[in-house]
Design an enzyme around this catalytic site. Structure first.
Site, mmCIF file in Angstrom:
data_model
loop_
_atom_site.group_PDB
_atom_site.id
_atom_site.type_symbol
_atom_site.label_atom_id
_atom_site.label_comp_id
_atom_site.label_asym_id
_atom_site.label_seq_id
_atom_site.Cartn_x
_atom_site.Cartn_y
_atom_site.Cartn_z
ATOM 1 N N ARG A 186 0.827 -1.204 0.000
ATOM 2 C CA ARG A 186 0.000 0.000 0.000
ATOM 3 C C ARG A 186 0.864 1.257 0.000
ATOM 4 N NH1 ARG A 186 -2.209 0.750 4.311
ATOM 5 N NH2 ARG A 186 -1.576 -1.163 5.371
ATOM 6 N N LYS A 331 -8.512 -2.161 1.638
ATOM 7 C CA LYS A 331 -8.250 -1.341 2.810
ATOM 8 C C LYS A 331 -8.896 0.043 2.672
ATOM 9 C CE LYS A 331 -6.423 -3.755 6.113
ATOM 10 N NZ LYS A 331 -5.433 -4.721 6.130
ATOM 11 N N HIS A 350 -9.781 -3.635 13.159
ATOM 12 C CA HIS A 350 -8.739 -4.245 12.326
ATOM 13 C C HIS A 350 -8.268 -5.500 13.043
ATOM 14 C CE1 HIS A 350 -4.550 -4.058 10.233
ATOM 15 N NE2 HIS A 350 -5.402 -4.753 9.521
ATOM 16 N N SER A 368 0.145 -5.287 10.417
ATOM 17 C CA SER A 368 0.501 -6.218 9.349
ATOM 18 C C SER A 368 1.658 -7.125 9.767
ATOM 19 C CB SER A 368 0.894 -5.409 8.121
ATOM 20 O OG SER A 368 1.018 -6.261 7.020
ATOM 21 N N LYS A 372 -2.606 -11.969 12.590
ATOM 22 C CA LYS A 372 -4.071 -12.003 12.565
ATOM 23 C C LYS A 372 -4.573 -13.154 11.697
ATOM 24 C CE LYS A 372 -4.580 -7.871 10.871
ATOM 25 N NZ LYS A 372 -3.152 -7.531 10.792
ATOM 26 N N THR A 373 -4.068 -13.185 10.462
ATOM 27 C CA THR A 373 -4.544 -14.210 9.525
ATOM 28 C C THR A 373 -4.112 -15.598 9.976
ATOM 29 O OG1 THR A 373 -4.473 -12.601 7.725
ATOM 30 C CG2 THR A 373 -4.518 -14.921 7.093
ATOM 31 N N ASP A 387 -9.383 -10.280 8.987
ATOM 32 C CA ASP A 387 -8.807 -8.929 8.968
ATOM 33 C C ASP A 387 -9.722 -7.759 9.338
ATOM 34 O OD1 ASP A 387 -6.295 -7.545 8.324
ATOM 35 O OD2 ASP A 387 -7.405 -6.633 6.684
ATOM 36 N N ARG A 452 1.283 -12.358 -1.523
ATOM 37 C CA ARG A 452 -0.040 -12.515 -0.912
ATOM 38 C C ARG A 452 -0.919 -13.492 -1.662
ATOM 39 N NH1 ARG A 452 -1.810 -9.328 3.765
ATOM 40 N NH2 ARG A 452 -0.199 -7.761 4.013
HETATM 41 N N1 LIG Z 1 4.956 -17.115 16.585
HETATM 42 C C1 LIG Z 1 4.312 -16.692 15.497
HETATM 43 N N2 LIG Z 1 3.025 -16.272 15.577
HETATM 44 C C2 LIG Z 1 2.377 -15.827 14.491
HETATM 45 N N3 LIG Z 1 2.926 -15.770 13.256
HETATM 46 C C3 LIG Z 1 4.193 -16.183 13.100
HETATM 47 C C4 LIG Z 1 4.942 -16.663 14.215
HETATM 48 N N4 LIG Z 1 6.169 -16.997 13.761
HETATM 49 C C5 LIG Z 1 6.189 -16.739 12.454
HETATM 50 N N5 LIG Z 1 5.005 -16.259 12.018
HETATM 51 C C6 LIG Z 1 4.715 -15.835 10.622
HETATM 52 O O1 LIG Z 1 4.397 -14.436 10.655
HETATM 53 C C7 LIG Z 1 3.453 -14.108 9.644
HETATM 54 C C8 LIG Z 1 2.207 -13.474 10.239
HETATM 55 O O2 LIG Z 1 1.490 -12.904 9.168
HETATM 56 P P1 LIG Z 1 -0.083 -12.770 9.064
HETATM 57 O O3 LIG Z 1 -0.759 -13.825 9.853
HETATM 58 O O4 LIG Z 1 -0.417 -12.687 7.623
HETATM 59 O O5 LIG Z 1 -0.259 -11.351 9.735
HETATM 60 P P2 LIG Z 1 -1.446 -10.323 9.624
HETATM 61 O O6 LIG Z 1 -2.635 -11.054 9.139
HETATM 62 O O7 LIG Z 1 -1.600 -9.805 11.003
HETATM 63 O O8 LIG Z 1 -0.955 -9.282 8.655
HETATM 64 C C9 LIG Z 1 3.118 -15.397 8.940
HETATM 65 O O9 LIG Z 1 3.896 -15.463 7.794
HETATM 66 C C10 LIG Z 1 3.500 -16.468 9.977
HETATM 67 O O10 LIG Z 1 3.857 -17.678 9.387
HETATM 68 C C1 LIG Z 2 -3.834 -6.138 3.396
HETATM 69 C C2 LIG Z 2 -3.247 -5.666 4.424
HETATM 70 O O1 LIG Z 2 -3.504 -6.238 5.649
HETATM 71 P P1 LIG Z 2 -2.704 -7.153 6.669
HETATM 72 O O2 LIG Z 2 -1.243 -7.002 6.381
HETATM 73 O O3 LIG Z 2 -3.072 -6.597 7.986
HETATM 74 O O4 LIG Z 2 -3.159 -8.566 6.481
HETATM 75 C C3 LIG Z 2 -2.433 -4.470 4.258
HETATM 76 O O5 LIG Z 2 -2.010 -3.922 5.268
HETATM 77 O O6 LIG Z 2 -2.227 -4.041 3.111
HETATM 78 CA CA LIG Z 3 -2.250 -4.016 7.773
HETATM 79 MN MN LIG Z 4 -3.743 -10.537 7.438
#
Ligand SMILES: Nc1ncnc2c1ncn2[C@@H]1O[C@H](COP(=O)(O)OP(=O)(O)O)[C@@H](O)[C@H]1O
Ligand SMILES: C=C(OP(=O)(O)O)C(=O)O
Ligand SMILES: [Ca+2]
Ligand SMILES: [Mn+2]
Length: 668
Positions: A186, A331, A350, A368, A372-373, A387, A452
């Site tokens: 972004r 977003k 969020h 980010s 979360k995911t 999200d 992604r």
């Molecule tokens: N202890 C942990 N807890 C959560 N995620 C972890 C951990 N260690 C490594 N990771 C990695 O960190 C990243 C978290 O990203 P994601 O879940 O997409 O975050 P968000 O959705 O908040 O943007 C993933 O690639 C995950 O595999």
């Molecule tokens: C899509 C997004 O969300 P997140 O990284 O929180 O999953 C972003 O921040 O562009």
């Molecule tokens: Ca984000």
């Molecule tokens: Mn996410």
């Protein structure tokens, strides 16, 4: 972003090579030069490893093993027949034509359903309604047909992408690999919000706010630019979809875009209407014009680059120019929900959200990359969303119809559900794959680290459809602390929850810039400052009120480093974090014995099943206790500095909570 020095611990963006051939434009009053101190800090940094389009495309495909029989560039699927277009009425065409009308014309160009390449060019266009000043405004563009590809199916969108969009390929598991172009994340510094009489008083402006103003006229200039670009194409994609699974608070959105990639992305990310709902869709509540392939005019007031993402709440429109990163659309709409929902006393969040077999709901807030995911996608629980959510009087609802997972280093073993969701229909952005087998190498960061996958939520086997649930029982704040001083888990009281919610801390490893070894702290109010529209205390007050009323428990979970900062310590194993989260869900962690940490005053459990007890108190995991203490104090200082902006604000009606929140920060 002078220098990106970051001695103050603020997050900064890797400055894209500013080789502007033209001198910087000075804009009229109100056009702010956006320095790092008065713009919110965001969590998405993009890295560019290519200088030309050809270089970018050459990164995407890896050479196969030497035995590969295929020649370079071979095997591209061609010659798919034109898509059949879903039947919807003349009223849809009229409505789309109205959407595409420029400001000098009352209707857009004649829109026709279907693929321009298909033989049957039925002239089912909309009769032009006479304009008020026809003679003055006749131009060649108004004589032109633009084909509308309305709510195509994923298969049709695949064909369109593969046929017309360079960089589109089917991967070995059936996903559609795409490139988002020069922007792979972004561009929050290029986001603008129209400041008019209403929004001037309603929205959060000024220091720390993500809302950089633009005036109505400049918005219209960008809108016209986007609409004219779209009208100049032979075809545009139109998605009519919904946001918010709460039927009472559902929003109708229309996305007009130039690329099949964007249409499929939004097909996956928004709620998909049934054929019947589509038939009766009517007028959208909000419309996006995504002309991201085309730049904005840098001489337009308030523009500071060729990228612009503009939100006009009054007109209920958003315009995208100069970035093809699809996340801007999702977003951007989230920002709109952050405005619309609080007006209805609904809190927008969020956060990820899931539910146990007993109906116990948990929220996962975090910036980010904090998890979360990953953590809301849990094989033992129902996924409500990853999200964006709403918390109303009746419970929680997902805003979206899909998930958007980071896939760097994705592994089948650690994240099987996300791995398996990457199949036909899923959009895979900016990944690298073998040119012959089309197997994706998830460890490859050649294009970007921010690779992604966007997939419909039902691709996760235990997703809960409809994506709604009762009031949350646990509110989990995720921080990826690359300093390695926050405990893997701590229980928070309400004031602490609010303190950490307003702070919105995470620290990721810069990694993307040579030689940067120090973690960088990011503070992003409400764990999503880039998307909020009102002052953070408005959302915080609503969260406090709801948590209190429902008796929800707050938790702070560090998904980052342990045993030292980045470089000496290591990231907490995902398996341990999952055990911690399990103990929160089951309620067993509530009954643990606790001790309080110094400085942050966090309650940490002495034991969590399946997690080595040594790591629960962060100091124990550090060999160098002096370094630990220094780092802890450094982080505490960063928290204190950040919170200064909020000390003059009252949270809600109750002044008492404000004082408690201020006292809930670090003490040193
Ligand atoms: N202890 C942990 N807890 C959560 N995620 C972890 C951990 N260690 C490594 N990771 C990695 O960190 C990243 C978290 O990203 P994601 O879940 O997409 O975050 P968000 O959705 O908040 O943007 C993933 O690639 C995950 O595999
Ligand atoms: C899509 C997004 O969300 P997140 O990284 O929180 O999953 C972003 O921040 O562009
Ligand atoms: Ca984000
Ligand atoms: Mn996410």
């Amino acid at each position: 972003m002078a220098g990106n020095g970051n001695t103050d611990g603020e997050f900064s963006f890797s400055a894209a090579a500013a080789r502007d051939a033209l001198p910087r434009i000075t804009t009229e009053k109100g056009a702010k030069s956006t320095t790092s101190s008065d713009v919110c800090h965001d969590d998405t940094a993009s890295r560019v490893n290519f200088q030309t389009i050809d270089q970018l495309h050459s990164l995407q495909k890896k050479r196969s093993a030497p035995t590969t029989p295929l020649k370079e560039g071979g095997g591209v699927v061609m010659g798919t027949s034109g898509p059949t277009t879903p039947v919807s009425g003349e009223s849809m065409l009229q409505s789309v034509s109205a959407s595409l009308a420029s400001l000098t014309r009352e209707t857009g160009p004649k829109v026709i359903r279907g693929d321009p390449t298909s033989a049957a060019k039925v002239m089912a266009h909309v009769p032009q309604t006479p304009t008020s000043a026809p003679a003055a405004d006749v131009s060649d563009s108004s004589l032109k047909f633009t084909h509308v590809l309305h709510n195509l199916s994923p298969a049709e969108l695949y064909e369109q992408a593969i046929k017309y969009e360079k960089g589109s390929f089917v991967t070995s598991t059936g996903a559609l690999a795409t490139l988002s172009g020069a922007k792979t994340g972004r561009s929050p510094k290029d986001k603008r919000v129209v400041k008019d009489e209403t929004t001037a008083s309603e929205l959060w402006w000024g220091k720390g706010s993500p809302n950089i103003e633009m005036d109505e006229q400049s918005f219209l200039v960008n809108r016209e630019r986007a609409v004219d670009y779209l009208n100049s194409l032979d075809k545009v994609f139109v998605n009519d979809q919904y946001l918010n699974w709460d039927p009472e608070n559902r929003i109708k959105v229309r996305i007009v875009s130039a690329r099949a990639y964007h249409s499929l992305f939004m097909h996956n990310m928004c709620i998909r209407p049934t054929a019947e709902e589509l038939e009766n869709f009517g007028t959208p509540d909000f419309t996006i014009y995504n002309a991201g392939k085309f730049p904005c005019n840098r001489f337009t007031h308030y523009m500071t680059s060729s990228t612009s993402v503009d939100i006009n709440l009054g007109r209920r429109e958003m315009v995208i120019l100069g970035t093809q990163y699809a996340g801007e659309m999702k977003k951007g709409l989230f920002g709109v929900m952050h405005y619309l929902m609080p007006k209805r006393k609904i809190l927008s969040l969020h956060s990820g959200c899931n539910m146990g077999k007993e109906g116990d709901v948990a929220l996962f807030f975090g910036l980010s990359g904090t998890g979360k995911t990953t953590l809301s996608t849990d094989h033992n629980r129902y996924l409500i969303g990853d999200d964006e959510h709403c918390w109303s009087e009746t419970g929680v609802s997902n805003i979206e119809g899909g998930c958007y997972a980071k896939c760097i280093d994705l592994s089948r073993e650690k994240e099987p559900d996300i791995w398996n969701a990457i199949k036909f229909g899923t959009v895979l952005e900016n990944v690298v794959f073998d040119e012959h087998t089309r197997e994706v190498d998830y460890t490859d960061k050649s294009v970007t680290e921010n690779t992604r996958a966007a997939y419909p939520i039902e691709y996760i086997p235990n997703s809960k459809i409809p994506c709604v649930g009762p009031h949350p029982k646990n509110v989990i704040l995720l921080a990826c602390d690359a300093f390695g001083v926050l405990p893997p888990v701590s229980k928070l009281d309400l004031a602490q929850t609010m303190y950490h919610f307003i702070s919105g801390y995470t620290a990721l490893v810069a990694g993307t810039e040579e030689g940067v070894k120090e973690p960088r702290a990011t503070f992003s109010a409400c764990f999503g400052a880039a998307f909020i529209m009102l002052h953070p205390t408005k959302y915080a007050a609503m969260l406090a009120e709801k948590m209190k009323a429902q008796g929800a428990t707050g938790w702070l979970v560090n998904t980052g480093w342990s045993g030292g900062s980045y470089g000496s310590g290591s990231r907490i194993k995902l398996a341990y974090t999952r055990k911690i989260i399990d103990a929160i869900h089951s309620g067993s962690l509530l009954n643990a014995t606790y001790q309080k940490t110094e400085i942050f005053g966090l309650e940490i459990p002495n034991e969590v099943e399946g997690v080595p007890s040594e790591i629960l108190e962060p100091m124990n995991a550090w060999e160098d206790k002096v370094a630990y203490k220094d780092t802890l104090l450094k982080l505490a200082g960063l928290f204190r500095n950040n919170f200064e902006t909020f000390t003059s604000h009252k949270i809600g009606e109750d002044g008492k909570l404000t004082e408690e929140i201020l006292a809930a920060g670090p003490n040193f």
